[in-house]
Structures are given as structure tokens and as C-alpha cells.
Design a protein around this motif. Structure first.
Motif, PDB file in Angstrom:
ATOM      1  N   THR A 121       8.266   1.723   2.158  1.00 17.47           N
ATOM      2  CA  THR A 121       7.472   0.563   2.565  1.00 17.47           C
ATOM      3  C   THR A 121       7.284   0.479   4.073  1.00 17.47           C
ATOM      4  OG1 THR A 121       9.435  -0.835   2.505  1.00 17.47           O
ATOM      5  CG2 THR A 121       8.036  -0.821   0.539  1.00 17.47           C
ATOM      6  N   ASN A 122       8.034   1.247   4.848  1.00 13.27           N
ATOM      7  CA  ASN A 122       7.874   1.281   6.306  1.00 13.27           C
ATOM      8  C   ASN A 122       7.052   2.488   6.764  1.00 13.27           C
ATOM      9  OD1 ASN A 122       9.429  -1.039   6.830  1.00 13.27           O
ATOM     10  ND2 ASN A 122      11.301   0.151   6.518  1.00 13.27           N
ATOM     11  N   ALA A 123       6.323   3.113   5.847  1.00 14.31           N
ATOM     12  CA  ALA A 123       5.536   4.299   6.200  1.00 14.31           C
ATOM     13  C   ALA A 123       4.503   3.961   7.274  1.00 14.31           C
ATOM     14  CB  ALA A 123       4.835   4.849   4.959  1.00 14.31           C
TER      15      ALA A 123
ATOM     16  N   ILE B 101       0.496   7.265   5.572  1.00 16.33           N
ATOM     17  CA  ILE B 101      -0.338   6.725   4.493  1.00 16.33           C
ATOM     18  C   ILE B 101      -1.648   7.498   4.410  1.00 16.33           C
ATOM     19  CG2 ILE B 101      -1.678   4.695   3.783  1.00 16.33           C
ATOM     20  CD1 ILE B 101       0.711   2.987   4.775  1.00 16.33           C
ATOM     21  N   ALA B 102      -2.284   7.765   5.560  1.00 12.41           N
ATOM     22  CA  ALA B 102      -3.541   8.517   5.568  1.00 12.41           C
ATOM     23  C   ALA B 102      -3.350   9.925   5.016  1.00 12.41           C
ATOM     24  CB  ALA B 102      -4.114   8.574   6.977  1.00 12.41           C
TER      25      ALA B 102
ATOM     26  N   ILE C 103       0.847  -1.193   0.000  1.00  9.20           N
ATOM     27  CA  ILE C 103       0.000   0.000   0.000  1.00  9.20           C
ATOM     28  C   ILE C 103       0.883   1.243   0.000  1.00  9.20           C
ATOM     29  CG2 ILE C 103      -1.689   1.345   1.310  1.00  9.20           C
ATOM     30  CD1 ILE C 103      -2.785  -1.360   2.351  1.00  9.20           C
ATOM     31  N   ALA C 104       1.836   1.279   0.906  1.00  5.53           N
ATOM     32  CA  ALA C 104       2.754   2.422   0.977  1.00  5.53           C
ATOM     33  C   ALA C 104       3.517   2.573  -0.336  1.00  5.53           C
ATOM     34  CB  ALA C 104       3.720   2.248   2.146  1.00  5.53           C
TER      35      ALA C 104
END
Length: 167
Positions: free
Chosen positions: A147-149, A154-155, A139-140
Motif C-alpha cells: 500500500t506504500n508503493a 504502480i506505473a 490502487i496499489a
């Protein structure tokens, strides 16, 4: 998750029997998306002819072993409210028949104090890394983030993309 399966008593004493298959069948027969509002405004404010805008739309319902689930398309205001965590819970507006079995879901609301005891959909503890770990790194990555967000990152990215799309 919109509601658990089976017989239950709401925190305010109302009694329901929720058979998700019944609600999914009615939803599919109606062919109308279900509004998600704030504080049950489509029930309360609309009855008084006041504005009651949706903050999201339930486009799909699923009957699962543990209850009724819905896929929501969040609007900009819904994403903002979830990100700010002012309304942490989802609350369905159910219409029961004479036996107390829910036969229709009119709407769902983001609320601060739900009638049904269920987990919050917006976490109160933004420092909890355990919840972020449940996010799929894809998703990130799809959003152009590391990828570690975190969930908040993300929101924020989703809200920015939503604002850009609506603008």
C-alpha cells in the motif's frame, strides 16, 4: 485536466474562450472517443497521410468548476511515454468559432512544450514523495503491491499488466 475554464491566451498568443459545457455537449452528441496522440500527430501527420497512432483514448469528458477534464484509457505506448516523462504535458487540439469560443475538441496530445500553462501530468521529479502520497493506497493494493508503493512502482505494474493483456 485538459483545459482551464474561461478566456485565456495560449503561450503562443492564440486566444480561446473555453466553456467546458459546450465541449462536453459536442462530445456526447458525437459519441466518438477522442484520440490522445504524441505531439499533435493526428492533426499534423495525418494531414500529410502519415501514420498518427493514438496512445490513449478520452472516453469521457466532464465540465468542472475549474475547466474541462477527461477520463483517458491509456494504451501501452501512452503508459510508456508517461512513465519515461518525455512528454509531461497534455495539449488539447481545440476548434474555435469566429468569436474564439472552443466548440470542438479534435484530439489531445502528450507534448513536451504545451500552449496552455497547466501542471504537468507526468512529474519531472521522481524523488518527490509528496505526489506519491496523493495516490490512494487501494490502487496499489488492487494491483497486488504494498500500500506504500510509489507512483513509479504502480506505473510499472500497470504497464506489465497492459503488456500481458495485449500479448
Amino acid at each position: 485536466k485538459l483545459a482551464p475554464r474561461g478566456a485565456l491566451t495560449a503561450r503562443d498568443g492564440r486566444k480561446f474562450n473555453i466553456e467546458p459545457e459546450t465541449l462536453v455537449s459536442r462530445f456526447n452528441a458525437d459519441g466518438v472517443s477522442i484520440p490522445v496522440d504524441l505531439d499533435h500527430s493526428t492533426v499534423k501527420k495525418a494531414a500529410m497521410r502519415e501514420s498518427a497512432p493514438a496512445v490513449g483514448w478520452i472516453d469521457e469528458l466532464q465540465a468542472r468548476a475549474d475547466g474541462l477534464w477527461g477520463r483517458v484509457t491509456w494504451l501501452k505506448e501512452g503508459l510508456r511515454v508517461l512513465a519515461e516523462k518525455t512528454h509531461r504535458y497534455i495539449s488539447p487540439a481545440l476548434q474555435p468559432d469566429n468569436s474564439g469560443t472552443a466548440v470542438w475538441i479534435h484530439s489531445a496530445a502528450l507534448v513536451a512544450a504545451p500552449a496552455l500553462s497547466m501542471p504537468a501530468i507526468a512529474s519531472a521529479d521522481v524523488s518527490t514523495k509528496g505526489q506519491d502520497a496523493m495516490l490512494d493506497p487501494k490502487i496499489a493494493e488492487a494491483l497486488g503491491l504494498d500500500t506504500n508503493a510509489s507512483a513509479d512502482e504502480i506505473a510499472t505494474k500497470i504497464m506489465a499488466l497492459s503488456a500481458k493483456a495485449e500479448g
